[in-house]
Scaffold this active site. Structure first.
Site, short mmCIF file in Angstrom:
data_model
loop_
_atom_site.label_atom_id
_atom_site.label_comp_id
_atom_site.label_asym_id
_atom_site.label_seq_id
_atom_site.Cartn_x
_atom_site.Cartn_y
_atom_site.Cartn_z
N LYS A 44 0.77 -1.12 -0.04
CA LYS A 44 -0.02 -0.11 0.02
C LYS A 44 0.90 1.24 -0.13
O LYS A 44 0.62 2.25 -0.60
CB LYS A 44 -0.80 -0.07 1.22
CG LYS A 44 -1.52 1.37 1.61
CD LYS A 44 -2.58 1.28 2.75
CE LYS A 44 -1.53 1.56 4.10
NZ LYS A 44 -1.40 3.06 4.27
N ASN A 45 1.82 1.07 0.80
CA ASN A 45 2.76 2.61 0.80
C ASN A 45 3.62 2.57 -0.13
O ASN A 45 4.34 3.86 -0.11
CB ASN A 45 3.43 2.55 2.42
CG ASN A 45 2.53 2.79 3.46
OD1 ASN A 45 1.39 3.02 3.40
ND2 ASN A 45 3.05 2.55 4.61
N ARG A 104 -4.54 10.49 5.05
CA ARG A 104 -3.53 11.68 5.09
C ARG A 104 -2.54 11.65 4.03
O ARG A 104 -1.98 12.38 3.57
CB ARG A 104 -2.57 11.34 6.52
CG ARG A 104 -3.28 11.28 7.58
CD ARG A 104 -2.44 11.03 8.87
NE ARG A 104 -1.18 11.92 8.85
CZ ARG A 104 -1.20 13.25 9.00
NH1 ARG A 104 -2.14 13.72 9.59
NH2 ARG A 104 0.03 13.95 8.97
N CYS A 136 -3.96 12.63 13.95
CA CYS A 136 -4.53 11.49 13.94
C CYS A 136 -4.35 10.29 15.11
O CYS A 136 -3.70 11.05 16.10
CB CYS A 136 -4.41 10.54 12.72
SG CYS A 136 -2.70 10.06 12.61
N ARG A 189 1.36 14.33 13.67
CA ARG A 189 1.74 14.05 12.20
C ARG A 189 1.92 15.35 11.57
O ARG A 189 0.90 15.55 10.40
CB ARG A 189 0.98 13.07 11.50
CG ARG A 189 0.97 11.73 12.50
CD ARG A 189 0.46 10.81 11.74
NE ARG A 189 1.20 10.08 10.44
CZ ARG A 189 0.65 9.02 9.83
NH1 ARG A 189 -0.68 8.44 10.01
NH2 ARG A 189 1.29 8.64 8.72
N ASP A 193 5.36 0.51 12.01
CA ASP A 193 3.97 -0.22 11.37
C ASP A 193 4.03 -1.54 11.76
O ASP A 193 2.80 -2.17 11.52
CB ASP A 193 3.91 -0.07 9.81
CG ASP A 193 3.59 1.44 9.49
OD1 ASP A 193 3.14 2.09 10.34
OD2 ASP A 193 3.32 1.69 8.23
N VAL A 225 9.02 6.49 16.77
CA VAL A 225 8.47 7.30 15.61
C VAL A 225 7.15 8.11 15.75
O VAL A 225 7.35 9.43 15.20
CB VAL A 225 8.50 6.39 14.36
CG1 VAL A 225 8.19 7.08 13.09
CG2 VAL A 225 9.76 5.77 14.13
N ARG A 277 -8.51 -0.35 5.17
CA ARG A 277 -7.63 0.89 4.56
C ARG A 277 -6.25 0.26 4.02
O ARG A 277 -5.65 0.79 2.94
CB ARG A 277 -7.14 1.76 5.63
CG ARG A 277 -8.59 2.74 5.97
CD ARG A 277 -8.13 3.78 6.85
NE ARG A 277 -6.79 4.42 6.08
CZ ARG A 277 -5.91 5.05 6.80
NH1 ARG A 277 -6.24 5.46 7.96
NH2 ARG A 277 -4.99 5.50 6.30
C1 UD1 Z 1 4.59 6.82 6.45
C2 UD1 Z 1 3.65 5.79 6.22
C3 UD1 Z 1 3.26 5.11 7.70
C4 UD1 Z 1 4.57 5.00 8.57
C5 UD1 Z 1 5.60 6.01 8.63
C6 UD1 Z 1 6.74 5.83 9.34
C7 UD1 Z 1 2.96 6.08 4.15
C8 UD1 Z 1 1.83 6.42 3.13
N1 UD1 Z 1 2.71 6.03 5.36
O1 UD1 Z 1 3.74 7.87 7.17
O2 UD1 Z 1 2.86 3.92 7.31
O3 UD1 Z 1 3.90 4.50 9.69
O4 UD1 Z 1 5.78 6.42 7.19
O5 UD1 Z 1 7.40 4.92 8.76
O6 UD1 Z 1 3.90 5.74 3.61
N2 UD1 Z 1 7.41 14.62 10.48
C9 UD1 Z 1 7.71 15.79 10.82
N3 UD1 Z 1 7.50 16.66 10.11
C10 UD1 Z 1 6.89 16.17 8.90
C11 UD1 Z 1 6.76 15.10 8.25
C12 UD1 Z 1 7.12 14.11 9.46
O7 UD1 Z 1 7.97 16.29 12.01
O8 UD1 Z 1 6.91 17.29 7.79
C13 UD1 Z 1 7.55 13.41 11.67
C14 UD1 Z 1 6.45 12.69 12.11
O9 UD1 Z 1 5.84 13.28 13.04
C15 UD1 Z 1 6.83 11.52 12.53
C16 UD1 Z 1 8.43 11.13 11.74
O10 UD1 Z 1 8.55 12.51 11.28
O11 UD1 Z 1 7.21 11.74 13.96
C17 UD1 Z 1 8.05 10.21 10.68
O12 UD1 Z 1 6.67 10.42 9.92
P1 UD1 Z 1 6.95 10.13 8.52
O13 UD1 Z 1 7.90 9.30 8.09
O14 UD1 Z 1 6.59 11.38 7.62
O15 UD1 Z 1 5.51 9.33 8.49
P2 UD1 Z 1 4.44 9.36 7.17
O16 UD1 Z 1 5.13 9.72 5.81
O17 UD1 Z 1 3.28 10.23 7.53
#
Ligand code: UD1
Length: 425
Positions: free
Chosen positions: A22-23, A92, A116, A121, A304, A326, A396
């Site tokens: 999915k990701n 998201r 969420c 996030r 995950d 994370v 999902r």
């Molecule tokens: C993606 C995955 C999700 C997985 C996560 C971590 C998808 C669609 N989803 O989510 O399943 O759990 O990676 O492996 O691929 N952060 C910031 N600022 C930002 C972006 C992120 O501070 O602009 C922080 C987040 O709060 C979190 C960390 O970075 O603590 C990692 O998040 P991120 O890798 O961005 O997760 P997603 O991409 O949303």
């Protein structure tokens, strides 16, 4: 609202086919709007998030056709550059259209994703990176508005590795003028899969899978075919299903080399596995030992898989400490597992599990996708019947989960609101 009912205690046995990730599918689908040619994507999992992404691309004006696990998308014409709140609030990952829209069409208006169940996030790093590439980014009435005549290459440093942030910036940079370097980039296999697809379409990307990605912008991307990589989190979930029920399970069509941290941790817990190139045979006859786990960005242990491992550790002997680094509040499943008799204490970002509990079936509530998976696994091991509410979270991200588990011998069924029993096939 659908419920899933499980009668636990049966060791799972047999083979299960792993679906596409999915990701990886979500960013690949979003990236189709970077160019006009036809894209044929195969091994796309039929899960609700993928359907939502298809709807979003359709709203933007792309021609989207899904059939079984194949998606055919043509984004020659885009009629809107706005991702509405109604869709973004359900997924998201809708924010993944921000970079492609801005890079190809010069503007994007994307509803700001809210918090969420697993934490706040933010998307600040996505926005800061696009601003560094020359975009004018503002917030208006809950929407992110970004504009740029043509993005320009830039040196970007991510304060923390972000998966969708790296993907958004890599997609945007593919059409920027000049060279972009993303430092402290996320290294997940899904990022490499997206980069491979973009390169087939003419993008110039170097270093995906490492923490420095260099992208030399090109004028346009053409269409291409692509087969999505197998889902390492789905695969991991079925391994834990085999382990927690003391069964013997074979996973087909998976990528063990994307699952090193998980495989090492399962072995440390006493789970025996034989690993081939695209197959894993698991035999969980021997006793499970409690182990400590710390979630980290790839190649560290995946967040995950955290809920599933907390469920597994309730069945292991000794004490296990699971540290979540994370996401800030990703222990919503713990309260529900306690209702099934698990002995777990949460101290800040650590869950301390005292194992060897005999779980007992109970009604429980799913809070997010992976928490739901953790509850299903606990239900498979528990004595008696577990009823999982709000099971739409599972849909999902897991393709035909109940059907796949029934194929391994589990007693599990889906019940629609107001019906006595309706198995879904
Ligand atoms: C993606 C995955 C999700 C997985 C996560 C971590 C998808 C669609 N989803 O989510 O399943 O759990 O990676 O492996 O691929 N952060 C910031 N600022 C930002 C972006 C992120 O501070 O602009 C922080 C987040 O709060 C979190 C960390 O970075 O603590 C990692 O998040 P991120 O890798 O961005 O997760 P997603 O991409 O949303």
């Amino acid at each position: 609202m659908d419920r899933t009912i499980i009668t636990g205690g049966t060791p799972l046995r047999g083979e299960v086919q792993i679906s596409g990730a999915k990701n990886a599918a979500l960013p690949i689908l979003a990236s189709t709007i970077l160019g006009g040619g036809e894209c044929v994507i195969t091994n796309v999992p039929r899960v609700v998030d993928v359907v939502t992404m298809g709807k979003l691309l359709g709203i933007l004006g792309a021609k989207v056709h899904y059939e079984d696990n194949r998606a055919v998308i043509n984004a020659a014409v885009i009629t809107s550059t706005q991702a509405p709140y109604d869709l973004v609030k359900t997924m998201r990952a809708s924010v993944l259209v921000l970079g492609p829209l801005l890079a190809r069409w010069g503007e994007a208006t994307v509803s700001m994703p809210g918090g969420c169940a697993i934490g706040s996030r933010p998307v600040n790093l996505h926005l800061a990176g696009l601003a560094k590439m020359g975009a004018d980014v503002s917030m208006e009435h809950g929407y992110i508005r970004a504009k740029a005549k043509r993005l320009t290459g830039a040196q970007i440093y991510c304060d923390t590795p972000t998966v969708t942030g790296t993907e958004n910036l890599m997609m945007a940079a593919s059409l920027a003028q000049g060279t972009t370097v993303i430092e402290n980039a996320a290294k997940e296999p899904e990022i490499v899969d997206l980069a491979n697809f973009l390169m087939k379409r003419g993008a110039r990307i170097d270093g995906a899978g490492s923490d420095v990605i260099t992208i030399e912008g090109v004028r346009e991307l053409h269409g291409s075919d692509h087969d999505v990589i197998p889902d390492r989190i789905e695969a991991g979930t079925y391994l834990v299903a085999g382990a927690i029920t003391r069964g013997a399970v074979t996973l087909n069509r998976c990528r063990p080399n994307h699952m090193d941290a998980l495989l090492m941790k399962l072995r440390e817990a006493g789970v025996e596995m034989q690993v081939d190139k695209e197959q894993i045979h698991l035999n969980a006859a021997s006793r499970l030992k409690g182990i400590d786990i710390r979630t980290l960005p790839y190649p560290g242990f995946p967040t995950d898989m955290q809920a599933q491992m907390v469920a597994l550790m309730t069945a292991a002997e000794g004490t296990s400490v699971i540290t979540e680094t994370v996401f800030e509040s990703r222990f919503m499943h713990v309260e529900e597992l306690r209702r099934m008799g698990a002995d777990i204490k949460v101290e800040g970002n650590r869950a301390v599990v005292t194992g060897a509990s005999r779980l007992a079936g109970a009604p429980v509530m799913a809070s997010d996708l992976r928490a739901s998976a953790g509850l299903v696994l606990a239900g498979l091991a528990a004595e008696g019947t577990t009823e999982i509410l709000r099971v739409y979270h599972l849909d999902r991200g897991y393709e035909r989960m109940e059907e796949k588990l029934r194929g391994l011998g589990a007693t599990i069924s889906r019940h629609k609101e107001g019906t006595a029993s309706a198995e879904i096939h």
